[in-house]
Design a protein around this motif. Structure first.
Motif, mmCIF file in Angstrom:
data_model
loop_
_atom_site.group_PDB
_atom_site.id
_atom_site.type_symbol
_atom_site.label_atom_id
_atom_site.label_comp_id
_atom_site.label_asym_id
_atom_site.label_seq_id
_atom_site.Cartn_x
_atom_site.Cartn_y
_atom_site.Cartn_z
ATOM 1 N N ILE A 1 3.507 -0.912 2.285
ATOM 2 C CA ILE A 1 4.920 -0.534 2.306
ATOM 3 C C ILE A 1 5.175 0.327 3.538
ATOM 4 C CG2 ILE A 1 6.807 0.535 1.035
ATOM 5 C CD1 ILE A 1 5.212 -0.066 -1.521
ATOM 6 N N ASP A 2 5.508 -0.330 4.627
ATOM 7 C CA ASP A 2 5.858 0.368 5.859
ATOM 8 C C ASP A 2 7.368 0.563 5.899
ATOM 9 O OD1 ASP A 2 6.815 -2.180 6.348
ATOM 10 O OD2 ASP A 2 5.367 -2.630 7.935
ATOM 11 N N SER A 3 7.887 1.043 7.014
ATOM 12 C CA SER A 3 9.317 1.328 7.112
ATOM 13 C C SER A 3 10.162 0.077 6.908
ATOM 14 C CB SER A 3 9.628 1.956 8.475
ATOM 15 O OG SER A 3 9.068 3.254 8.571
ATOM 16 N N THR B 1 3.054 10.048 3.640
ATOM 17 C CA THR B 1 4.110 9.046 3.781
ATOM 18 C C THR B 1 3.615 7.900 4.647
ATOM 19 O OG1 THR B 1 6.358 8.630 4.591
ATOM 20 C CG2 THR B 1 5.095 10.332 5.731
ATOM 21 N N ASN B 2 4.096 6.700 4.352
ATOM 22 C CA ASN B 2 3.800 5.529 5.176
ATOM 23 C C ASN B 2 5.037 5.019 5.902
ATOM 24 O OD1 ASN B 2 1.077 5.436 4.371
ATOM 25 N ND2 ASN B 2 1.553 4.211 2.562
ATOM 26 N N VAL B 3 6.137 5.774 5.814
ATOM 27 C CA VAL B 3 7.395 5.337 6.422
ATOM 28 C C VAL B 3 7.842 6.378 7.447
ATOM 29 C CG1 VAL B 3 7.988 4.043 4.354
ATOM 30 C CG2 VAL B 3 8.826 6.371 4.600
ATOM 31 N N ASN B 4 9.014 6.157 8.031
ATOM 32 C CA ASN B 4 9.525 7.062 9.058
ATOM 33 C C ASN B 4 10.156 8.287 8.395
ATOM 34 O OD1 ASN B 4 10.481 8.237 11.391
ATOM 35 N ND2 ASN B 4 12.167 6.808 11.670
ATOM 36 N N SER B 5 9.368 9.339 8.253
ATOM 37 C CA SER B 5 9.806 10.521 7.514
ATOM 38 C C SER B 5 9.897 11.741 8.427
ATOM 39 C CB SER B 5 8.839 10.823 6.370
ATOM 40 O OG SER B 5 8.713 9.713 5.508
ATOM 41 N N TRP B 6 10.859 12.589 8.102
ATOM 42 C CA TRP B 6 11.023 13.870 8.790
ATOM 43 C C TRP B 6 10.894 15.006 7.792
ATOM 44 C CZ3 TRP B 6 16.331 12.917 11.658
ATOM 45 C CH2 TRP B 6 16.158 11.925 12.629
ATOM 46 N N VAL C 1 13.961 -2.656 2.742
ATOM 47 C CA VAL C 1 14.372 -3.680 1.786
ATOM 48 C C VAL C 1 14.303 -3.137 0.358
ATOM 49 C CG1 VAL C 1 13.857 -5.974 0.860
ATOM 50 C CG2 VAL C 1 13.619 -5.535 3.314
ATOM 51 N N LEU C 2 13.218 -2.465 0.027
ATOM 52 C CA LEU C 2 13.013 -1.990 -1.339
ATOM 53 C C LEU C 2 14.070 -0.985 -1.776
ATOM 54 C CD1 LEU C 2 9.132 -1.655 -1.307
ATOM 55 C CD2 LEU C 2 10.463 -3.282 -2.642
#
Length: 248
Positions: free
Chosen positions: A40-42, A142-147, A47-48
């Protein structure tokens, strides 16, 4: 999964065992989990989240209760948002805070603030006894674009800046998702409202459209604040629907 969700590749979905609902007393809850988390990337998360999923660390899920559909994903339609009077007051009260955007990290200073927040705002809820590993799994991994966003108030003598609030957000293709926020539990402040207003401003600055605020339950008073940022939309029966039929 319905047909429109099957194009999220390399992901499988399973249901958890039933567990006590955190929001509706006496109810049992169940979640649908997307796995493996490494897939589960960005792009996939974009989509999810459109289909009602959220993340906690690298754990991506959505409610899938047997006899209840009270949890609704909610998002603010940012281009049309106008603050009400109390929101304007909250902004004016805290607009002097110094904001710094960083990548998610573990910081003893952040963790100490998190512990104070949980002890004051959610005593006995389980998160008030989180250790450093549980905290990091929840808010740093995290595996996504997080700040991670720090909010500090400057001291009167300008010798330092006191940490007042930390917010974790995900940047999406069409907006921002508010993951979690914790702050100094001082009386008389309205940092939570200010934080949402700050995120709305950031969505606008990025030229995007939506601020995702997680789940909203009509019968849960703790979630009432989310519907105060209008116009907003709820995900119902697979489509995003306005809570303000006259503003569509």
């Amino acid at each position: 999964m319905n047909h429109s969700e099957r194009f999220v590749t390399d992901i499988q979905y399973y249901a958890t065992a039933a567990y006590p609902c955190s929001y509706l007393m006496g109810q049992l809850a169940r979640s649908q989990v997307a796995a493996p988390s490494e897939a589960i990337d960005s792009a996939n998360y974009d989509v999810l989240i459109q289909h009602g999923f959220r993340r906690s660390g690298t754990f991506v899920y959505r409610p899938q209760c047997d006899n209840c559909d009270a949890c609704k994903s909610i998002r603010v339609r940012v281009p049309d948002f106008k603050p009400n009077r109390s929101q304007k007051r909250a902004w004016a009260h805290h607009e002097s805070l110094i904001c710094t955007v960083i990548k998610p990290i573990f910081s003893p200073e952040h963790y100490a603030l998190y512990k104070r927040y949980q002890k004051h705002r959610h005593p006995g809820g389980g998160m008030d006894i989180d250790d450093e590993t549980q905290y990091a799994d929840f808010l740093v991994r995290t595996n996504v674009n997080s700040w991670m966003v720090e909010f500090r108030s400057a001291s009167p003598d300008q010798t330092g800046a006191t940490l007042k609030m930390v917010s974790i957000i995900d940047v999406l293709k069409d907006g921002i998702s508010a993951v979690y926020t914790f702050y100094d539990p001082e009386p008389g402040q309205n940092l939570g409202t200010f934080n949402i207003l700050w995120q709305i401003q950031r969505v606008r600055a990025l030229g995007l459209r939506h601020l995702y605020l997680g789940y909203w339950i009509e019968a849960c008073g703790k979630m009432a604040y989310k519907s105060h940022f209008r116009p907003c939309e709820l995900l119902a029966q697979g489509t995003w629907q306005s809570m303000d039929p006259k503003i569509s």
